[in-house]
Structures are given as structure tokens and as C-alpha cells.
Design a protein around this motif. Structure first.
Motif, PDB file in Angstrom:
ATOM      1  N   LYS A  26       0.785  -1.184  -0.050  1.00  0.00           N
ATOM      2  CA  LYS A  26      -0.013  -0.004  -0.035  1.00  0.00           C
ATOM      3  C   LYS A  26       0.959   1.171  -0.034  1.00  0.00           C
ATOM      4  CE  LYS A  26      -0.721   0.004   4.993  1.00  0.00           C
ATOM      5  NZ  LYS A  26      -1.910   0.132   6.060  1.00  0.00           N
ATOM      6  N   TYR A  27       2.046   1.174   0.187  1.00  0.00           N
ATOM      7  CA  TYR A  27       2.961   2.429   0.390  1.00  0.00           C
ATOM      8  C   TYR A  27       3.649   2.592  -0.855  1.00  0.00           C
ATOM      9  CZ  TYR A  27       1.529   2.135   5.220  1.00  0.00           C
ATOM     10  OH  TYR A  27       1.055   1.977   6.455  1.00  0.00           O
ATOM     11  N   TYR A  28       3.874   3.873  -1.296  1.00  0.00           N
ATOM     12  CA  TYR A  28       4.563   4.197  -2.318  1.00  0.00           C
ATOM     13  C   TYR A  28       5.941   4.943  -2.308  1.00  0.00           C
ATOM     14  CZ  TYR A  28       0.430   3.468  -5.214  1.00  0.00           C
ATOM     15  OH  TYR A  28      -0.677   2.779  -5.959  1.00  0.00           O
ATOM     16  N   ARG A  29       7.202   4.505  -2.824  1.00  0.00           N
ATOM     17  CA  ARG A  29       8.553   5.209  -2.606  1.00  0.00           C
ATOM     18  C   ARG A  29       9.302   5.053  -4.023  1.00  0.00           C
ATOM     19  NH1 ARG A  29      11.142   1.003   1.565  1.00  0.00           N
ATOM     20  NH2 ARG A  29      11.323  -0.867   0.070  1.00  0.00           N
ATOM     21  N   TYR A  30      10.434   5.492  -4.111  1.00  0.00           N
ATOM     22  CA  TYR A  30      11.397   5.379  -5.142  1.00  0.00           C
ATOM     23  C   TYR A  30      12.116   4.276  -4.499  1.00  0.00           C
ATOM     24  CZ  TYR A  30      10.501   9.753  -7.492  1.00  0.00           C
ATOM     25  OH  TYR A  30       9.958  10.731  -8.031  1.00  0.00           O
ATOM     26  N   SER A  31      12.582   2.941  -5.410  1.00  0.00           N
ATOM     27  CA  SER A  31      13.306   1.896  -5.021  1.00  0.00           C
ATOM     28  C   SER A  31      14.884   2.327  -5.035  1.00  0.00           C
ATOM     29  CB  SER A  31      13.172   0.925  -5.999  1.00  0.00           C
ATOM     30  OG  SER A  31      13.558   1.212  -7.306  1.00  0.00           O
ATOM     31  N   ASP A  32      14.922   3.287  -5.753  1.00  0.00           N
ATOM     32  CA  ASP A  32      16.365   3.896  -5.494  1.00  0.00           C
ATOM     33  C   ASP A  32      16.203   5.289  -4.520  1.00  0.00           C
ATOM     34  OD1 ASP A  32      18.864   5.179  -5.681  1.00  0.00           O
ATOM     35  OD2 ASP A  32      18.875   5.406  -8.040  1.00  0.00           O
ATOM     36  N   PRO A  33      16.619   5.292  -3.468  1.00  0.00           N
ATOM     37  CA  PRO A  33      16.646   6.254  -2.511  1.00  0.00           C
ATOM     38  C   PRO A  33      17.289   7.570  -3.028  1.00  0.00           C
ATOM     39  CG  PRO A  33      18.163   4.734  -1.616  1.00  0.00           C
ATOM     40  CD  PRO A  33      17.484   4.039  -2.808  1.00  0.00           C
ATOM     41  N   GLU A  34      17.948   7.432  -3.860  1.00  0.00           N
ATOM     42  CA  GLU A  34      18.883   8.680  -4.290  1.00  0.00           C
ATOM     43  C   GLU A  34      18.139   9.306  -5.642  1.00  0.00           C
ATOM     44  OE1 GLU A  34      21.255   9.864  -2.434  1.00  0.00           O
ATOM     45  OE2 GLU A  34      20.974   8.214  -1.142  1.00  0.00           O
ATOM     46  N   TYR A  35      17.385   8.853  -6.116  1.00  0.00           N
ATOM     47  CA  TYR A  35      16.436   9.118  -7.460  1.00  0.00           C
ATOM     48  C   TYR A  35      15.565  10.386  -6.979  1.00  0.00           C
ATOM     49  CZ  TYR A  35      13.771   9.188 -11.569  1.00  0.00           C
ATOM     50  OH  TYR A  35      12.949   9.818 -12.629  1.00  0.00           O
ATOM     51  N   SER A  36      15.556  11.248  -8.186  1.00  0.00           N
ATOM     52  CA  SER A  36      14.802  12.426  -8.236  1.00  0.00           C
ATOM     53  C   SER A  36      14.505  12.767  -9.605  1.00  0.00           C
ATOM     54  CB  SER A  36      15.292  13.612  -7.598  1.00  0.00           C
ATOM     55  OG  SER A  36      14.644  14.654  -7.648  1.00  0.00           O
ATOM     56  N   ILE A  37      13.375  13.066  -9.962  1.00  0.00           N
ATOM     57  CA  ILE A  37      12.914  13.576 -11.292  1.00  0.00           C
ATOM     58  C   ILE A  37      13.803  14.851 -11.652  1.00  0.00           C
ATOM     59  CG2 ILE A  37      10.699  12.568 -11.542  1.00  0.00           C
ATOM     60  CD1 ILE A  37       9.711  15.372 -10.960  1.00  0.00           C
ATOM     61  N   HIS A  38      14.475  15.555 -10.650  1.00  0.00           N
ATOM     62  CA  HIS A  38      15.402  16.617 -11.155  1.00  0.00           C
ATOM     63  C   HIS A  38      16.819  16.282 -11.187  1.00  0.00           C
ATOM     64  CE1 HIS A  38      11.881  19.083 -10.233  1.00  0.00           C
ATOM     65  NE2 HIS A  38      11.778  18.547  -8.918  1.00  0.00           N
ATOM     66  N   ASN A  39      16.995  14.956 -11.063  1.00  0.00           N
ATOM     67  CA  ASN A  39      18.441  14.487 -11.356  1.00  0.00           C
ATOM     68  C   ASN A  39      18.759  13.395 -12.420  1.00  0.00           C
ATOM     69  OD1 ASN A  39      19.101  15.870  -8.786  1.00  0.00           O
ATOM     70  ND2 ASN A  39      18.720  14.064  -7.408  1.00  0.00           N
ATOM     71  N   ILE A  40      17.761  13.733 -13.484  1.00  0.00           N
ATOM     72  CA  ILE A  40      17.739  13.011 -14.753  1.00  0.00           C
ATOM     73  C   ILE A  40      19.113  13.067 -15.198  1.00  0.00           C
ATOM     74  CG2 ILE A  40      16.845  12.467 -16.751  1.00  0.00           C
ATOM     75  CD1 ILE A  40      14.146  13.489 -15.606  1.00  0.00           C
ATOM     76  N   SER A  41      19.670  12.075 -15.832  1.00  0.00           N
ATOM     77  CA  SER A  41      21.065  12.183 -16.347  1.00  0.00           C
ATOM     78  C   SER A  41      20.847  12.322 -18.082  1.00  0.00           C
ATOM     79  CB  SER A  41      21.915  10.452 -16.492  1.00  0.00           C
ATOM     80  OG  SER A  41      20.857   9.539 -16.895  1.00  0.00           O
ATOM     81  N   VAL A  42      21.703  12.797 -18.419  1.00  0.00           N
ATOM     82  CA  VAL A  42      21.499  13.572 -19.895  1.00  0.00           C
ATOM     83  C   VAL A  42      22.756  12.730 -20.409  1.00  0.00           C
ATOM     84  CG1 VAL A  42      21.720  15.503 -21.437  1.00  0.00           C
ATOM     85  CG2 VAL A  42      20.686  15.880 -19.261  1.00  0.00           C
ATOM     86  N   ASN A  43      22.622  12.107 -21.706  1.00  0.00           N
ATOM     87  CA  ASN A  43      23.652  11.566 -22.220  1.00  0.00           C
ATOM     88  C   ASN A  43      24.240  12.457 -23.321  1.00  0.00           C
ATOM     89  OD1 ASN A  43      22.079  11.679 -24.751  1.00  0.00           O
ATOM     90  ND2 ASN A  43      20.968   9.642 -24.199  1.00  0.00           N
ATOM     91  N   GLU A  44      25.525  11.930 -23.863  1.00  0.00           N
ATOM     92  CA  GLU A  44      26.077  12.781 -24.960  1.00  0.00           C
ATOM     93  C   GLU A  44      25.301  13.347 -26.167  1.00  0.00           C
ATOM     94  OE1 GLU A  44      30.481  12.569 -27.511  1.00  0.00           O
ATOM     95  OE2 GLU A  44      29.839  11.091 -26.180  1.00  0.00           O
TER      96      GLU A  44
END
Length: 342
Positions: A77-95
């Protein structure tokens, strides 16, 4: 508030909740958090439905917006990120993304010297810093001339359209001996052939006023603005250039182009209505449906001997007279010795 902005507020709120390590969030908790966030921004009750939040979570999990958020449900019943360091503001950008963004920055930098884009200078600098722009020279070069007279008026004209303000413009056309005062209701700004024009309402009729002929502009606070709610694509759909007649119907203009120049007209149509009537080894006959105006005449004349207007007859005869006058000018031309070049 727009639906897009509402969605951004919800995504930001969900991200804040899902990365919170010190509290457990059920779906109902997430709904309440989103509703509270919208209430804080809008200042009024804004209930977010269960279906909306479920779709938001689905979108955040997907590649739709590039998030691919690792959202999981635990203890059923509870929601969370499986990766505790994840945030939509930390999306990686490729070359590849960095190269695309860098190219976009180089294009934006070409507009930074226009007064109406000066507020973008800081944004462009931030983009350059954030993507580690190499400072490379721009590969794409846009045709522009920052020294054009009249560009200093763009700010007040843009603001008057945006804020629906009436203006008093002191204007002198190329043919007028003296300046005239126009009380106008600005509707659109239009760039054509490296010149800027204001499309405006004056005494119940639409006018296009060249910015380089404007001598003075003042606000008229005591006059109520009339909004014609113009759509640029619709307003200019039947013309080449900027001169629109409210009474003239569009006409079929049929013209021939020789074989060496026909490919240019095919790949860069004179108007979006352009179509091919016939084609053979001698050349191509095209048709466009437009109002006959000054800009169209100038465009057709610019092709010189490579283009012949077949219809309408009145336009053909008018261009014929202009070519005759041009030929006569050259035939009778006497160039002074001091103007001759080797």
C-alpha cells in the motif's frame, strides 16, 4: 491555471513525497499532498482525483517525459522510489542530448542582441553553464540584421499587444511629405524579408505599419483596447508578405518557370497553396492562390527573365510594363566615368 502547470506541480509534489525517507505514503496520502500543493499555488480548493494521480505515477514510470522513475509499492500500500537517491530533478543527460542542447543554445545566442530577447541572456548563460557548452561557433546561421532601424520599438509594441494597450504612433510612410498620428490597437508583430511590421487596428480598419517608419510611440491609457483576436496563420494564409486586403478575394496566379530555376521554386514554394499545373523539358507551370499585393509583385519580378506570369492578365500586363520600364532605364543609362569600375 493551465493543465500543464497543474501537472508540473503534481509531478514535483509526488517526487518530493516518493523520495521522503522519513514518512510512508499511501495513494490517498499522495492525492491529499497534490491537492494541498495545488491549493497553495491557486489559493482555492483543488481536489485531485484518484485516477489523475494514478496516471501521473504511470507517466513518471514511463519514458513519456524521460523520467523512468523507479516507483515501487511496498507492504502492498505504500509508494516510494526503489532507488533512494533518485529524483526527477536528477535525470542524467547523455552525450547525444548534450550535443542537441548545445546546438539549441548556439541558435538562441543569435537572438540575444535583439532588445526583445535581452531577458534571455541570463537564461542562455545558465544553459551554457549547465551543459558545459564548448563555446563553439554556431553551425546554423540565421539571416538577421540587428542594425535595422525600428527594432528599438519592438519592446513597447510587444508589451502593448500582450497587455492589450492602445498606442499613439507618429508615422511617416516613404511616400508621405509629413508625419501622421495614428491611434492604433496593436494585434500582431510580423517579420518579412528582414523588416518588421505592426499589424494593428486603426479607425475600424487593419493596417500594417513598418517599424522603421515609426518616429514616436506613446501609450493612450484613456482609450479602451479592441482585441481582434487575430491568428497569424489564418490572417496571412492568402498572401505573400504582410499586406492583407479585407475585401480582395484570393486569385489563381499561374506562372511558368524555366527548367534551370523550376527546382528552386519546387523546393521553396512561393506560397503554401502552390501546386504544379504541368511540366516538360521546356519548364514548369505552377499555380498559387493568393491576393495580389505589392509583395507578390516584387517576388515575381525578382525572378527576372526566368519566370513568366500567365494569369491573371492584369498582373501579367503590369509586370510586363515594369520590365519594359526597367529595360528602358538600362538602355538609356549613361554611367559617369567616376562611377565605373574595372
Amino acid at each position: 491555471m493551465s493543465s500543464n502547470k497543474n501537472a508540473l506541480i503534481r509531478y514535483k509534489t509526488l517526487d518530493k513525497c516518493l523520495k521522503n525517507k522519513y514518512r510512508k505514503y499511501t495513494l490517498d496520502d499522495l492525492i491529499d499532498a497534490c491537492s494541498d500543493a495545488l491549493f497553495e499555488f491557486e489559493g482555492k480548493e483543488s481536489y485531485v482525483s484518484r485516477r489523475t494521480v494514478q496516471l501521473d505515477l504511470q507517466n513518471m514510470r514511463s519514458e513519456k517525459f524521460g523520467y523512468e522513475a523507479p516507483i515501487e509499492v511496498y507492504d502492498r500500500k505504500y509508494y516510494r522510489y526503489s532507488d533512494p537517491e533518485y529524483s526527477i530533478h536528477n535525470i542524467s543527460v547523455n552525450e547525444s542530448d548534450l550535443k542537441a542542447m548545445n546546438n539549441a543554445v548556439q541558435i538562441l545566442k543569435q537572438f540575444k542582441d535583439f532588445s526583445m530577447f535581452k531577458e534571455m541572456n541570463g537564461v542562455i548563460q545558465k544553459l551554457e553553464d549547465s551543459i558545459h557548452s564548448t563555446g563553439q561557433k554556431s553551425i546554423i546561421h540565421l539571416d538577421k540584421n540587428e542594425q535595422l532601424k525600428g527594432l528599438e520599438h519592438i519592446d513597447i509594441l510587444y508589451d502593448s499587444i500582450s497587455n492589450k494597450k492602445v498606442l499613439n504612433i507618429l508615422y511617416r510612410s516613404f511616400t508621405a511629405r509629413e508625419s501622421s498620428s495614428y491611434t492604433v490597437h496593436p494585434q500582431l508583430l510580423k517579420e518579412f524579408n528582414n523588416r518588421w511590421f505592426l499589424i494593428c487596428l486603426h479607425k475600424g480598419k487593419m493596417y500594417n505599419l513598418a517599424l522603421d517608419r515609426m518616429e514616436k510611440i506613446d501609450l493612450k491609457e484613456d482609450t479602451e483596447y479592441i482585441d481582434k483576436d487575430l491568428d497569424g496563420d489564418e490572417y496571412f494564409k492568402d498572401i505573400v508578405g504582410v499586406t492583407v486586403s479585407e475585401t480582395m478575394a484570393p486569385r489563381n496566379v499561374i506562372f511558368f518557370v524555366d527548367p534551370s530555376n523550376a527546382p528552386y521554386v519546387k523546393t521553396k514554394p512561393l506560397h503554401r497553396s502552390q501546386e504544379i499545373v504541368s511540366e516538360n523539358e521546356e519548364g514548369t507551370v505552377f499555380k498559387i492562390r493568393v491576393q495580389i499585393n505589392f509583395e507578390l509583385e516584387r517576388l515575381l519580378l525578382g525572378f527576372g527573365e526566368c519566370l513568366i506570369v500567365h494569369q491573371p492578365q492584369k498582373l501579367r500586363l503590369k509586370l510586363q510594363d515594369k520590365f519594359k520600364a526597367g529595360y528602358k532605364n538600362y538602355e538609356n543609362l549613361i554611367v559617369p566615368d567616376d562611377n565605373r569600375s574595372d
